[in-house]
Design a protein around this motif. Structure first.
Motif, short mmCIF file in Angstrom:
data_model
loop_
_atom_site.label_atom_id
_atom_site.label_comp_id
_atom_site.label_asym_id
_atom_site.label_seq_id
_atom_site.Cartn_x
_atom_site.Cartn_y
_atom_site.Cartn_z
N THR A 100 -19.05 8.76 48.89
CA THR A 100 -17.83 8.68 48.09
C THR A 100 -18.14 7.79 46.90
N ALA A 101 -17.46 8.04 45.81
CA ALA A 101 -17.71 7.25 44.60
C ALA A 101 -16.45 7.14 43.77
N THR A 102 -16.45 6.09 42.97
CA THR A 102 -15.44 5.90 41.94
C THR A 102 -16.18 6.00 40.61
N ALA A 103 -15.65 6.77 39.70
CA ALA A 103 -16.29 6.96 38.40
C ALA A 103 -15.25 6.81 37.29
N MET A 104 -15.74 6.59 36.08
CA MET A 104 -14.87 6.42 34.92
C MET A 104 -15.10 7.57 33.94
N PRO A 105 -14.25 8.60 33.98
CA PRO A 105 -14.41 9.70 33.04
C PRO A 105 -14.40 9.17 31.59
N THR A 106 -15.43 9.53 30.85
CA THR A 106 -15.58 9.05 29.48
C THR A 106 -15.90 10.22 28.57
N PRO A 107 -15.01 10.54 27.63
CA PRO A 107 -15.29 11.66 26.72
C PRO A 107 -16.64 11.46 26.02
N PHE A 108 -17.37 12.57 25.85
CA PHE A 108 -18.67 12.51 25.18
C PHE A 108 -18.58 11.76 23.86
N LYS A 109 -17.51 12.01 23.10
CA LYS A 109 -17.39 11.38 21.78
C LYS A 109 -17.20 9.86 21.87
#
Length: 156
Positions: free
Chosen positions: A143-152
């Motif tokens: 399981t993981a927690t991630a921070m979606p970050t737009p490419f730009k």
């Protein structure tokens, strides 16, 4: 009227995303080392299936098993790619934390990974990954927690 993304582009179909992965000429070196190959994509389910060609000459410990860190890397790859797909191929998914449970040794050869987005929040995504051997036995789960970050917005 068809849907349009934030960037003004038509959203990609699952098949188009799969083909993008299969035809990529710029696969990251870590993915190449793990023998990563995309098998299937489902944006609706926020789920991907991938294959790994776990090479003994690259990934094994002295006992002839895939070293646990590489198993974690495979799971991380499955989970982060599921987030990338869920974002419509617009965001990277830096992992903030990850927990892995190992159920049996991973041996060299063909392995299958499943990655899925369990929840997509305002700033955080919760992910799960599973790794299976060629006999479809569960080897490890994460399981993981991630921070979606737009490419730009992504800064190296």
């Amino acid at each position: 009227m068809s849907e349009v993304t934030e960037t003004g582009q038509q959203p990609l179909s699952d098949e188009a995303i799969l083909q993008r992965f299969l035809n990529s000429r710029s696969q990251p070196s870590g993915s190449r080392t793990l023998g990563f190959r995309m098998i299937s994509v489902s944006q609706a389910l926020k789920r991907v299936e991938v294959a790994f060609d776990a090479r003994a000459d690259l990934l094994c410990n002295p006992m002839g098993q895939i070293q646990g860190g590489y198993v974690c890397a495979m799971l991380d790859e499955c989970m982060s790619v599921s987030g990338l797909v869920a974002s419509g191929m617009t965001s990277v998914m830096p992992t903030l934390e990850m927990k892995t449970s190992f159920f049996r040794p991973a041996m060299p050869g063909a392995l299958r990974g499943v990655g899925m987005v369990v929840r997509w929040g305002k700033t955080i995504a919760f992910l799960e990954g599973e790794l299976y051997d060629s006999e479809d036995r569960l080897l490890a789960k994460a399981t993981a927690t991630a921070m979606p970050t737009p490419f730009k917005s992504f800064k190296k």
